[in-house]
Design an enzyme around this catalytic site. Structure first.
Site, PDB file in Angstrom:
ATOM      1  N   ASP A  90      -3.591  -8.996   7.785  1.00 31.82           N
ATOM      2  CA  ASP A  90      -2.811  -9.259   9.341  1.00 31.82           C
ATOM      3  C   ASP A  90      -1.995  -7.250   9.859  1.00 31.82           C
ATOM      4  O   ASP A  90      -1.501  -7.206  10.478  1.00 31.82           O
ATOM      5  CB  ASP A  90      -1.826  -9.195   8.085  1.00 31.82           C
ATOM      6  CG  ASP A  90      -1.447  -7.862   6.765  1.00 31.82           C
ATOM      7  OD1 ASP A  90      -2.295  -7.899   6.811  1.00 31.82           O
ATOM      8  OD2 ASP A  90      -0.083  -8.329   6.356  1.00 31.82           O
TER       9      ASP A  90
ATOM     10  N   ARG B 205      -4.910   1.697   0.275  1.00 35.26           N
ATOM     11  CA  ARG B 205      -5.201   0.428  -0.212  1.00 35.26           C
ATOM     12  C   ARG B 205      -5.067  -0.249  -1.316  1.00 35.26           C
ATOM     13  O   ARG B 205      -5.665  -0.133  -1.988  1.00 35.26           O
ATOM     14  CB  ARG B 205      -5.929  -0.156   0.882  1.00 35.26           C
ATOM     15  CG  ARG B 205      -6.044  -1.954   1.312  1.00 35.26           C
ATOM     16  CD  ARG B 205      -7.471  -2.036   1.764  1.00 35.26           C
ATOM     17  NE  ARG B 205      -7.147  -3.220   2.338  1.00 35.26           N
ATOM     18  CZ  ARG B 205      -7.618  -4.277   2.722  1.00 35.26           C
ATOM     19  NH1 ARG B 205      -9.339  -4.176   2.512  1.00 35.26           N
ATOM     20  NH2 ARG B 205      -7.253  -5.643   3.359  1.00 35.26           N
ATOM     21  N   LEU B 206      -4.137  -0.899  -1.292  1.00 31.43           N
ATOM     22  CA  LEU B 206      -3.781  -2.569  -2.152  1.00 31.43           C
ATOM     23  C   LEU B 206      -4.487  -3.572  -1.110  1.00 31.43           C
ATOM     24  O   LEU B 206      -3.756  -3.918  -0.705  1.00 31.43           O
ATOM     25  CB  LEU B 206      -2.684  -2.340  -3.124  1.00 31.43           C
ATOM     26  CG  LEU B 206      -2.501  -3.353  -3.758  1.00 31.43           C
ATOM     27  CD1 LEU B 206      -3.733  -3.478  -5.617  1.00 31.43           C
ATOM     28  CD2 LEU B 206      -1.706  -3.567  -4.570  1.00 31.43           C
ATOM     29  N   ALA B 207      -5.699  -4.038  -1.429  1.00 31.08           N
ATOM     30  CA  ALA B 207      -6.146  -5.211  -0.959  1.00 31.08           C
ATOM     31  C   ALA B 207      -5.653  -6.871  -1.335  1.00 31.08           C
ATOM     32  O   ALA B 207      -6.004  -7.041  -2.341  1.00 31.08           O
ATOM     33  CB  ALA B 207      -7.760  -5.540  -1.439  1.00 31.08           C
TER      34      ALA B 207
ATOM     35  N   CYS C 139       0.736  -1.112   0.286  1.00 31.12           N
ATOM     36  CA  CYS C 139       0.114  -0.106  -0.251  1.00 31.12           C
ATOM     37  C   CYS C 139       0.726   1.473   0.332  1.00 31.12           C
ATOM     38  O   CYS C 139       2.249   1.296   0.377  1.00 31.12           O
ATOM     39  CB  CYS C 139      -1.090  -0.055   1.395  1.00 31.12           C
ATOM     40  SG  CYS C 139      -1.965  -1.301   1.124  1.00 31.12           S
TER      41      CYS C 139
ATOM     42  N   ASN D 220       2.113  -0.313   5.396  1.00 25.87           N
ATOM     43  CA  ASN D 220       2.390  -0.995   4.083  1.00 25.87           C
ATOM     44  C   ASN D 220       3.444  -2.113   4.094  1.00 25.87           C
ATOM     45  O   ASN D 220       4.389  -2.166   4.544  1.00 25.87           O
ATOM     46  CB  ASN D 220       3.020   0.142   3.582  1.00 25.87           C
ATOM     47  CG  ASN D 220       3.511   0.072   2.168  1.00 25.87           C
ATOM     48  OD1 ASN D 220       3.273  -1.102   1.210  1.00 25.87           O
ATOM     49  ND2 ASN D 220       4.959   0.157   1.403  1.00 25.87           N
TER      50      ASN D 220
END
Length: 574
Positions: A96, A46-48, A2, A72
């Protein structure tokens, strides 16, 4: 994977929305902001990857509303940590991120030693008005910061700090040493004035206008504390178990996973063990690049390797025609100098994977440094570039008065032998920091996450502790890995010689891209930084290059990259 950003202090003087906007490619799935009155603002792109739900978005606030985190990276052992923490913390997501925050709340700073992953995070304590930030052991994930006008700013990319409204001025000393010796700066430095990076394996605390930085990861001590295994077969089995466990952990994701491969040993090992670990390997797509030049392309070796496995292979072509546009685009994402045309070729792999909906890619980075894979480890030289016989740098292009900034960098030598000290240098000061920086930015440029199984800290520590004869045998490097791999692939792959990852950069710069290069050399000699350089010396090195003095093209690439980066542009947004 992220983008994170934050301002502690009077944030109204800065453009925080623009900070997040210019990092959007790092996390296009969600962008959110948390404000603590007039004291602090934290943001997240966010990169999910794990727990795709809205509840796992960041900034993430704990149940007591005292702590908020922006994070990140990935904590690969989050499942085990979560089990350990369940009695002390009431979890509400499967992410996480929440495990990381809970670990900090329960264990404090000591939580860092429990983490197996790649991470850069910041936790704001609303009650004590205290910021705690940390970076992973080897610096896979970036963390940049600056102190200006009574405020502390941090972000995942340098451009975010500059887009906040802070001045953008080159760090002349770092640039001069880049041209004179190829240095990319020390672990705390960047190429821009007043923009610093948190070194790998360190944490930062900010409270009441005071910043303190502390080293939390002692690699040398960790290596010296490794179990002394004097039986080669036993060492081989232990290293194999660590490798398999590392790959297993890095398959934890709620999105599709792919793999980048070349024709070398490390890719062979990664591909082999990916197929050992997973039963549905036909769904793990592989990516490799080629240029159509048989003197450099590894495609024949890749095709020979991949035929032993069910993984679909995507062959990505880089042509010289694409290079100028890619240089402009990738330079904007890098924020600092990068490694040249091979980095552009590598970027195309992430672009291809992204278009196919693959969000996570595995890669073989890190094996050379832990198992003494470069030729200069065995040639008893202190070079940091493989395959050259003379210096690839041309300090004579700099004005004489600037040469006072050049310095001979003396790297630490904490071990009692030359090979381990060279490995240590490459792991913490040269090879790995550069590769991780280049690769983080090109993967994030296309909203993909890169995972490096061979940089699992348990593997690296154990490999460093092994006797040199377990690594180098009769001038062939990475002996222990080759002997493990021979049980899974033909000897022609297991014992293949090392081939540097290459492109026809030397030829393209002097021929197909000659006009492009000359336009940038002209810009340097006539532009705002002309007082840094000797125009006649630039002309000479270019003429020499065109006339055959081109064993290395790095000095030409340096000039092109500098010119592109110093041309004013708006931040590139993918």
């Amino acid at each position: 994977m992220c983008g994170i950003a934050g301002i502690i202090g009077d944030y109204k003087n800065y453009d925080f929305n623009r900070m997040l906007w210019c990092q959007n490619h790092r996390g296009p799935d969600a962008t959110q902001v948390f404000q603590d009155k007039d004291l602090a603002v934290l943001g997240h792109n966010r990169l999910a990857i794990i727990d795709l739900s809205f509840e796992a978005n960041q900034p993430f606030l704990d149940g007591s509303s005292r702590y908020v985190i922006v994070f990140n990276g990935e904590i690969y052992n989050y499942i085990e940590l979560k089990s350990e923490l369940k009695s002390a913390y009431n979890f509400k997501t499967e992410s996480d991120t929440e495990v990381l925050l809970a670990a900090y709340m329960v264990y404090g700073k000591e939580c860092l030693h429990k983490l197996n992953g790649m991470f850069a995070f910041a936790i704001w304590d609303l009650q004590n008005q205290h910021l705690f930030a940390a970076r992973d052991r080897f610096g896979v994930k970036p963390f940049f910061y600056t102190n200006v006008k009574g405020a502390f700013l941090f972000s995942s990319e340098i451009k975010a700090i500059h887009n906040s409204g802070t001045p953008k001025e080159p760090n002349q000393k770092v640039w001069i040493n880049y041209f004179s010796s190829g240095s990319y700066g020390m672990p705390n430095e960047t190429f821009w004035e007043e923009v610093h990076q948190l070194p790998p394996g360190h944490y930062l605390e900010y409270q009441g206008d005071t910043t303190s930085i502390t080293k939390w990861y002692d690699f040398v001590l960790a290596v010296k504390n490794q179990p002394q295994i004097n039986d080669y077969n036993q060492a081989k089995e232990h290293y194999k178990s660590l490798l398999l466990e590392s790959i297993k952990l890095r398959f934890r994701a709620d999105v599709p996973i792919g793999i980048n491969i070349s024709g070398g040993l490390d890719s062979s090992a990664l591909l082999a063990f990916v197929n050992v670990y997973t039963s549905n390997s036909s769904q793990i797509e592989a990516f490799t690049f080629y240029t159509g030049n048989s003197d450099y392309d590894e495609l024949p070796w890749v095709e020979d390797m991949i035929k032993h496995y069910p993984n679909p292979l995507h062959k990505v072509l880089l042509s010289s025609v694409e290079v100028p546009g890619l240089i402009e685009k990738i330079s904007e994402h890098q924020d600092e100098p990068f490694g040249g045309i091979p980095t552009l070729a590598y970027a195309k792999l992430f672009e291809c994977a992204s278009k196919k909906g693959i969000k996570v890619l595995l890669d073989g980075q890190g094996m050379d440094e832990q198992l003494a894979g470069y030729d200069y480890y065995t040639n008893n030289v202190k070079s940091s570039i493989q395959g050259v016989t003379k210096s690839p740098f041309r300090p004579e292009i700099l004005k004489e008065h600037l040469l006072i900034y050049t310095k001979t960098i003396v790297y630490p030598t904490p071990f009692d032998n030359a090979v381990q000290n060279l490995q240590y240098r490459d792991l913490f000061y040269t090879k790995i920091p550069r590769a991780l920086r280049f690769n983080d930015r090109i993967s994030m440029a296309f909203s993909t996450e890169l995972r490096e199984p061979f940089l699992d800290y348990k593997m690296v520590e154990f490999a460093f502790s092994l006797p040199i004869e377990y690594k180098i045998n009769k001038n062939q490097s990475k002996k222990i890995l080759r002997d493990i791999l021979k049980d899974y692939v033909p000897d022609t792959l297991a014992y293949a010689p090392k081939r540097p990852l290459q492109t026809p950069q030397r030829e393209w710069l002097g021929h197909e891209l000659k006009g492009y290069v000359e336009s940038h050399l002209f810009h340097i000699k006539s532009g705002p930084f002309k007082d840094w350089f000797c125009a006649d010396a630039i002309d000479k090195v270019w003429n020499d290059y065109c006339n055959g003095d081109n064993e290395s093209s790095f000095h030409i690439w340096q000039l092109v990259n500098f010119s592109v980066m110093m041309t004013p542009k708006e931040a590139y947004i993918s």
